[in-house]
Scaffold this active site. Sequence first.
Site, PDB file in Angstrom:
ATOM      1  N   CYS A 150       0.813  -1.223   0.000  1.00  0.00           N
ATOM      2  CA  CYS A 150       0.000   0.000   0.000  1.00  0.00           C
ATOM      3  C   CYS A 150       0.847   1.273   0.000  1.00  0.00           C
ATOM      4  CB  CYS A 150      -0.955   0.003   1.191  1.00  0.00           C
ATOM      5  SG  CYS A 150      -0.135   0.041   2.803  1.00  0.00           S
ATOM      6  N   ASN A 175      -6.237   2.658  -3.655  1.00  0.00           N
ATOM      7  CA  ASN A 175      -5.283   1.981  -2.788  1.00  0.00           C
ATOM      8  C   ASN A 175      -4.866   0.635  -3.361  1.00  0.00           C
ATOM      9  OD1 ASN A 175      -6.845  -0.328  -0.758  1.00  0.00           O
ATOM     10  ND2 ASN A 175      -8.095   0.949  -2.080  1.00  0.00           N
ATOM     11  N   HIS A 198      -2.454   0.748   6.942  1.00  0.00           N
ATOM     12  CA  HIS A 198      -2.824   0.799   5.527  1.00  0.00           C
ATOM     13  C   HIS A 198      -3.030   2.254   5.125  1.00  0.00           C
ATOM     14  CE1 HIS A 198      -4.300  -0.818   1.737  1.00  0.00           C
ATOM     15  NE2 HIS A 198      -5.300   0.048   1.789  1.00  0.00           N
TER      16      HIS A 198
END
Length: 430
Positions: free
Chosen positions: A338, A400, A388
């Site tokens: 990520c 993402n 994240h």
Amino acid sequence: MKKRLLVSVLGTSLLFASFPNSAAFANENLDQEISAKKQEISSLQAKEREINDVLGKLNNKVNETNNKIAGAEKNISKTKEEVKQLEKNIAEVKERLEKRFEVLQKRARAVQQNEGSTNYLDVVLEAESFGDLVDRTMALTKIINADKKILEEQKKDQQTLEASEAELKKKLEEIQSELAEIKELKEQLTYQVNDKNSMLAAMKEQQSEASKELVDLENQKAAIIAAEAKKAEEEKAAVAAAEETQESGATGEAGNAGPAEKAGAPATAAGHKAKPKSVASSSSGTVQKSQPSAPTVKKGSSAIETAISTGSSIVGRSPYKWGGGRSAADIQNRRFDCSSFVHWAYASAGVNLGWTTSQLVNQGRAVSASEMKRGDLVFFDTYKTNGHVGIYLGNGTFLNDNSSHGVSIDSMNNSYWKAAFKGVVRRVVE
């Protein structure tokens, strides 16, 4: 001369023993690297235990989710049976209504065929006798009662039909609601299971690589120790040979001791002064320094749109690669975790950001969730706090790279992301 030769040989031996040579420096460097690699493995094992603790809690949630899914599926199965029975009842009611409607239609047609002039009073008044009147009256009563019963049953069945249809609609809505809940629960389960698998696989891979590197380093050290032992044996043999020569009284050889001593001493000293190169550390063993926090970049919306356009270009075409930021990135094949994905997307717009979530969460400036706008970085508490990160797109969506779908556009209202979002937002581009 004999005395000078002995002093020269012993002096050379003492110099070798007293001053570190290149092998000693390399050995010392290897010791440091081996210690660092062992510490790295220990740290990875500690992280694995930490992740296993988190995964234990996660597995409990997964089990709860599975139980909910099983319960929901059982309710749906039961509701479907009830819907089938309702549909059967409705069909029967409709059939009765249709038959009665046909009877009433026939009665209406009979009246119409008599030009509508015949009514119940005329039938009674046209009786030819009292007995005929009684018969006519009884017949009319039966007809009236029959018509009344038909109408009452028709009304009752009509009400039953309306109630059954309303109940059927309610049951169908319940099924849709149950199905929607199951879909949402399964989606959460997918995220959780994939996160668990990717974390465990990555941790095992990192430990395996670190263990191999540790073995390589220990083999290098063993080779150096063996070389040093061999050299020491050779030096010991040389000293023994020199002593034997001295004892034999070889004057010519002893006479060369002076020049040998003069030539040997500076060479050894020079060897001491020359700083050897240290053994290069492996790339995976090198500890990266944290990138300092960067202020908000003044590049405007064009940089934001460039980053979003670059990132969006691989939506659905880039599988997730678990790792720790830069080490996880495979830019050539467009595979990221990520944080490295966010770094890569913004780098395409000339904005240099950190590679890890711990770096990114300290860059730019914090803004409230109510004020976030397109291009801001949004953080989620997944396997750890701010574990994240994605790029906010607006309208409750963000771009993402996640373990379930790879590079994708997701809704922040999704139950998984909604629960994981704690309001941490950073504006890195103004």
